[in-house]
Structures are given as C-alpha cells and as structure tokens.
Design an enzyme around this catalytic site. Structure first.
Site, mmCIF file in Angstrom:
data_model
loop_
_atom_site.group_PDB
_atom_site.id
_atom_site.type_symbol
_atom_site.label_atom_id
_atom_site.label_comp_id
_atom_site.label_asym_id
_atom_site.label_seq_id
_atom_site.Cartn_x
_atom_site.Cartn_y
_atom_site.Cartn_z
ATOM 1 N N ASP A 81 37.450 13.504 15.633
ATOM 2 C CA ASP A 81 37.187 13.571 14.556
ATOM 3 C C ASP A 81 38.078 14.527 13.795
ATOM 4 O OD1 ASP A 81 35.396 12.544 12.641
ATOM 5 O OD2 ASP A 81 34.177 14.085 12.415
ATOM 6 N N HIS A 176 30.493 16.495 3.561
ATOM 7 C CA HIS A 176 29.883 17.331 4.710
ATOM 8 C C HIS A 176 29.174 18.465 4.318
ATOM 9 C CE1 HIS A 176 34.234 15.755 6.026
ATOM 10 N NE2 HIS A 176 33.418 15.188 7.066
ATOM 11 N N GLY A 177 28.302 18.646 5.199
ATOM 12 C CA GLY A 177 27.219 19.632 5.205
ATOM 13 C C GLY A 177 26.034 19.188 4.255
ATOM 14 N N ASN A 226 28.894 8.774 10.423
ATOM 15 C CA ASN A 226 28.893 10.038 11.214
ATOM 16 C C ASN A 226 27.798 11.043 10.453
ATOM 17 O OD1 ASN A 226 31.087 9.010 11.918
ATOM 18 N ND2 ASN A 226 32.502 10.423 11.255
ATOM 19 N N ASN A 228 26.145 15.107 11.482
ATOM 20 C CA ASN A 228 26.218 16.616 12.136
ATOM 21 C C ASN A 228 25.428 17.496 11.783
ATOM 22 O OD1 ASN A 228 27.344 18.472 13.817
ATOM 23 N ND2 ASN A 228 29.124 19.141 12.313
ATOM 24 N N THR A 229 25.175 17.602 10.291
ATOM 25 C CA THR A 229 24.519 18.872 10.028
ATOM 26 C C THR A 229 22.957 18.715 9.952
ATOM 27 O OG1 THR A 229 26.297 18.897 7.995
ATOM 28 C CG2 THR A 229 23.761 19.739 7.696
#
Length: 294
Positions: A81, A176-177, A226, A228-229
C-alpha cells in the site's frame, strides 16, 4: 490466477476489502474473519511501515506461513500500500507480493504517469497487479499526511490508459484516519470516471464511511476498498478495557487474545459491508478454474 480476482469482483458487484496489518495479531484476526466468512481478502502493508514490519520478504513470508498454519482456504492477496518509490515497488515484486500500489499522487501528472509505467512494466513480468492514484486522500494514517484534493477526471483517464493500470484509486473525498464531520464523497465524479475507464476503482480511507455510501461506491465500480483506522480503534479499545478490568494482569496471551477477537469481529463486519462474504466459491465457479489463486 490472482490477477483475475478484483476484475471478477467488479463484474459480480461486490468489493474485496483490503485490511492493513500492523503486526502479527492483525494477520491472525483478519485471516480468521476471512475464513469464517469465506471471503477473499487483501492484506495490505503500508510502505512506511515496512521497516517496522521486518522488510518485504519477512512480512510476506510471515503472512504466507500464517495462512498455511491456520489452514486458510480463501484467496489471500498480499498488497503493498502507498509504495513510496519505483524501487520500493520493485522490491515488493521481487519479494513475491501479489499486488503493489505506486503512489505518485503528489507528482505532476506527467511524472506520475512516467513513474507508474515503470512499475507496471516491471510488475507485468511477474504477473503482479498495479494500483495507481490521482488526487490526494486527506487526513493522517500510518505516517501518511495529506489534504483532500479531488482527482482530476482527465488525469485519471490518462494514468489508466498510458500506464496500463490494473486498478485506480481516484481521491474523491475520503480521508485516512478519523473523519472530522461527515464524509463528502464525489459520486458524480465516480460515475464519470467509471464510464471512461474499464478497470476496477479503489476506495482509500473507508473507515467511517456509511454503509449506504460504501454500497453506492461499489455500484459505481469500486471493487477494492481499504480499511485500517476502524480496525485499530476496535483493537486499542479492547486492549484498554482488558487492562483496566484487571490491573494485575500480565500474561501476554490473556491480554492480547480479546484484542485479536476485536480485530476479527470488526473485520467480519467490514467483509459483510463490502458484500464479499461467501464469495470465494462464486469466484471459483465464475473463473472455472480451481487454481485461480495459485
């Protein structure tokens, strides 16, 4: 072959979730969820975290060994990534990654195309997928910091056609986040891009986006999404709760086991949101080849 998987998901109308790993317990929790839900899965390793994870070969072999040890039967793609350079993408290809992303989104489009083409030409020799990006995903995650910049549609088309990409990540309002306020995704732009390029789109920064918006993005051509957070928040909350509930606890397995379960449960929720649950057999049947993932 694995390079069919995202294209087939797009044809079938669902998305394959990419979940980034930050250590061994993430691998275990994500793989358990994928196996439980019989979902194909993409395990992402962010390039800025590669040194922390032990290097390209180490983390790839760790994931492969874990897949074997856990007797995982669903397809697992290992993805680089936000590749920071052409050289790093080549290193991931050489290590045996299935897919790499070259992030040239901060470059002028001409240079983005030039560098991405180099990655594609090398990756194609090894049957490895390549993802490119246009625009800027905002927020901060895994050391990546940026302000939201909507992708230019003409630049998206140029990057896809000139670099011969397998997948495209057009930045269209995701971050992101954690989100500050409500996400504002560019669905109109998604529609135009989908109508002009015949490849799967990728949505970055999906944690915090509503289920309705995820479903709408999938209908508009996003076949890889995607996360993640959202997973990291669940993991860290459970870890704090476990330690707060028993301040004398020091056994690592007893501390970590509930947090792995939190990763697993969150990953299962994400899989269902993307509609990839129970899709492994469908993909095998669609492809007509049980060696699709070899």
């Amino acid at each position: 072959m694995k390079n069919n998987i995202i294209r087939l998901a797009k044809e079938l109308g669902f998305a394959i979730p990419q979940m980034n790993v930050n250590g061994l317990i993430w691998i275990e929790g994500v793989l358990k969820a994928a196996e439980n839900q019989q979902s194909p899965i993409i395990i992402g390793t962010t390039d800025k975290n590669i040194e922390y994870l032990g290097g390209y070969e180490f983390i790839l072999n760790t994931i492969k060994n874990k897949v074997q040890a856990m007797k995982i039967t669903v397809p697992v793609i290992v993805h680089l990534d936000h590749g920071l350079s052409v050289e790093n993408c080549k290193a991931a290809v050489d290590a045996g990654y299935d897919s790499v992303m070259f992030d040239g989104s901060q470059l002028p489009i001409e240079e983005n195309i030039k560098q991405t083409k180099k990655v594609v030409e090398y990756a194609q020799l090894h049957d490895v997928l390549v993802e490119g990006e246009v625009g800027a995903v905002g927020g901060e995650e895994d050391g990546l910091i940026g302000q939201v910049k909507y992708a230019d549609i003409d630049e998206c088309v140029a990057l896809v056609k000139e670099a011969k990409l397998d997948t495209l990540a057009p930045a269209l309002g995701s971050v992101h986040g954690k989100y500050q306020g409500e996400p504002n995704l560019g669905f109109e732009e998604m529609t135009i891009i989908r109508n002009q390029v015949d490849i799967a789109l990728v949505l970055h920064g999906a944690s915090g986006i509503s289920n309705n918006d995820i479903q709408r993005a999938i209908k508009l051509g996003h076949a890889k999404i995607n996360f993640n957070t959202e997973i990291n928040i669940s993991w860290s909350k459970q870890l704090r709760d476990t330690l707060d509930e028993n301040k004398e606890l020091f056994n690592p397995q007893k501390i970590l086991k509930p947090s792995i379960q939190a990763i697993e449960l969150t990953a299962e929720k994400i899989i269902k949101m993307c509609g990839s649950n129970h899709q492994s057999k469908t993909l095998f049947k669609k492809n007509g080849d049980e060696k699709l993932w070899s």
